[in-house]
Design an enzyme around this catalytic site. Sequence first.
Site, PDB file in Angstrom:
ATOM      1  N   GLY A  20       0.943  -1.257  -0.102  1.00 38.51           N
ATOM      2  CA  GLY A  20      -0.031  -0.155  -0.037  1.00 38.51           C
ATOM      3  C   GLY A  20       0.878   1.229   0.039  1.00 38.51           C
ATOM      4  O   GLY A  20       0.610   2.167  -0.293  1.00 38.51           O
ATOM      5  N   THR A  21       2.227   1.068   0.556  1.00 41.44           N
ATOM      6  CA  THR A  21       3.070   2.250   0.852  1.00 41.44           C
ATOM      7  C   THR A  21       3.475   2.561  -0.886  1.00 41.44           C
ATOM      8  O   THR A  21       3.478   3.888  -1.089  1.00 41.44           O
ATOM      9  CB  THR A  21       4.192   1.815   1.610  1.00 41.44           C
TER      10      THR A  21
ATOM     11  N   ASN B 119      -6.746   4.790   9.910  1.00 38.13           N
ATOM     12  CA  ASN B 119      -6.334   3.611  10.635  1.00 38.13           C
ATOM     13  C   ASN B 119      -6.075   3.663  11.929  1.00 38.13           C
ATOM     14  O   ASN B 119      -6.086   2.485  12.501  1.00 38.13           O
ATOM     15  CB  ASN B 119      -4.769   3.317   9.803  1.00 38.13           C
TER      16      ASN B 119
ATOM     17  N   GLN C  59      -7.519   0.491   4.632  1.00 38.57           N
ATOM     18  CA  GLN C  59      -8.249  -0.061   5.789  1.00 38.57           C
ATOM     19  C   GLN C  59      -9.736  -0.211   5.706  1.00 38.57           C
ATOM     20  O   GLN C  59     -10.180  -0.967   6.081  1.00 38.57           O
ATOM     21  CB  GLN C  59      -8.368   0.853   6.916  1.00 38.57           C
TER      22      GLN C  59
ATOM     23  N   HIS D 130      -2.610  -7.327   2.995  1.00 43.21           N
ATOM     24  CA  HIS D 130      -2.488  -8.117   4.210  1.00 43.21           C
ATOM     25  C   HIS D 130      -3.323  -7.327   5.412  1.00 43.21           C
ATOM     26  O   HIS D 130      -3.447  -8.117   6.319  1.00 43.21           O
ATOM     27  CB  HIS D 130      -0.713  -7.782   4.618  1.00 43.21           C
TER      28      HIS D 130
ATOM     29  N   THR E  56       8.935  -7.762 -12.330  1.00 42.70           N
ATOM     30  CA  THR E  56       8.361  -8.966 -12.506  1.00 42.70           C
ATOM     31  C   THR E  56       7.020  -9.169 -11.523  1.00 42.70           C
ATOM     32  O   THR E  56       7.366  -8.938 -10.260  1.00 42.70           O
ATOM     33  CB  THR E  56       9.123 -10.187 -12.518  1.00 42.70           C
TER      34      THR E  56
ATOM     35  N   CYS F  40       6.349   4.899  15.633  1.00 41.04           N
ATOM     36  CA  CYS F  40       7.280   4.639  16.711  1.00 41.04           C
ATOM     37  C   CYS F  40       8.512   5.078  16.247  1.00 41.04           C
ATOM     38  O   CYS F  40       9.021   4.760  15.232  1.00 41.04           O
ATOM     39  CB  CYS F  40       7.426   3.241  16.784  1.00 41.04           C
TER      40      CYS F  40
HETATM   41  C1  LIG Z   1      -4.235   3.741   5.795  1.00 39.04           C
HETATM   42  C2  LIG Z   1      -3.032   3.022   5.610  1.00 39.04           C
HETATM   43  N1  LIG Z   1      -2.384   3.358   4.368  1.00 39.04           N
HETATM   44  C3  LIG Z   1      -1.220   2.660   4.034  1.00 39.04           C
HETATM   45  C4  LIG Z   1      -0.838   1.540   4.702  1.00 39.04           C
HETATM   46  C5  LIG Z   1       0.544   1.141   4.379  1.00 39.04           C
HETATM   47  O1  LIG Z   1       0.097  -0.200   3.716  1.00 39.04           O
HETATM   48  P1  LIG Z   1       1.199  -1.298   3.505  1.00 39.04           P
HETATM   49  O2  LIG Z   1       1.576  -1.971   4.775  1.00 39.04           O
HETATM   50  O3  LIG Z   1       0.964  -2.454   2.611  1.00 39.04           O
HETATM   51  O4  LIG Z   1       2.677  -0.762   2.954  1.00 39.04           O
HETATM   52  C6  LIG Z   1      -1.313   1.262   6.014  1.00 39.04           C
HETATM   53  C7  LIG Z   1      -0.899   0.103   6.884  1.00 39.04           C
HETATM   54  O5  LIG Z   1      -0.852   0.349   8.086  1.00 39.04           O
HETATM   55  C8  LIG Z   1      -2.554   1.821   6.189  1.00 39.04           C
HETATM   56  O6  LIG Z   1      -3.058   1.487   7.538  1.00 39.04           O
END
Ligand SMILES: Cc1ncc(COP(=O)(O)O)c(C=O)c1O
Length: 380
Positions: free
Chosen positions: A69-70, A154, A180, A202, A238, A322
């Site tokens: 997601g990042t 989150n 989320q 995940h 890939t 953290c």
């Molecule tokens: C709102 C939100 N965005 C993005 C992320 C990041 O996702 P990833 O862990 O797949 O990088 C998270 C993960 O905690 C999240 O809660």
Amino acid sequence: MSIYLDHAATTPMVDVAMNAMVTQLAELGNPSSLHSHGRATRKTLEDAREVIAKEVDCLPTEVIFTASGTEANNIALKGLYWAGRAAGKKLVVISAIEHHAILDPAHWLLTHEGAEVIQVPVTPDGVIDLVFLKELIDNRGQEIAVISIMHANNETGVIQPIAEVVRIAGQIPVHTDAVQSFKKTPLSFSTLGVIALTLSAHKIGGPLGIGALILRRTVEIPSLLHGGGQEREIRSGTLNAPSIIGFAAAAASEHYPVDEITDLRDRFIAGVREVLPDAIVNGAGADRLPGIVNVTFPHTQSDTLLLLMDGAGVSCSTGSACSAGVHEASHVLLAMGHTEVTAQSSLRFSFGATSTTADCDFVLSVLPDVITRGRAANSV
Ligand SMILES: Cc1ncc(COP(=O)(O)O)c(C=O)c1O
């Protein structure tokens, strides 16, 4: 006793996802290869893409697989900014409660790429201030390259009015981080009208290290990773077929009982209020995700509470980032009007598909003692 109430951090993998992934791990073939091994992997992978597209209500061609997601957030925010900057727009608008995967790239754009960043404030219940956003767009709409507002937070679970944001934004591209929300509350890419949306496997019972950026078919943005151009020339690398297939299996599995998890959440909140009447449930007045409860326990310190909870057999979270082993005061709670002190007296409990009433009641049974000890530690 070992109770896991940290499903907003990550979820246990569902069996169907694990099985699908393990099966695919045994298969050979790069999906970009033209021979029969490659074509077989490609076929399975494109089926998985269709599943994700169906679940989030977009076209299969709009799904760009990423490693997290990042990464999807970074591609969207930077890519849409760069595309806007080419047309003279240098303003990036985010909310004050975004995840660090949006906050930090926005800050990077400010320090390295000539962006101006404006954060939309939130109400005490953690909902973005639409009046502020509308005024900003009325006054400076021509300068805005991208608006990125998360679909649900989150830390508090508070759901944001994204359809309204899109309506106010008009022609300005809107991205939403729906990591989320996916599979926990209704989510439709086409109905929302955003240009880009982020998912992560995940958080929904899928594997770690796989995500997706849903990007409207007609949009072209510069890429972060250059190479083979596998995903619409926007994301190279890939494709991680086993993880993508696990992601799709989790997305299709309907394993998340929304009503039961909502009941558990409400049972927990009622129980907390009964045993600790001075506890504050953050965002309680807003529309929220089923599984997340964020509570401030006055005169305590989150890190101490986390350890005491862990000692009692309960895994939960402070919700905030953290740094060097110490939790910072949550920027989300600060934006909602907390002080540094009260923001650092808060815990996040997040329920998921494997949570039970017994889990909830056990946590409620240990909570008064944990808080008493936390207060004693805080007063020395
Ligand atoms: C709102 C939100 N965005 C993005 C992320 C990041 O996702 P990833 O862990 O797949 O990088 C998270 C993960 O905690 C999240 O809660």
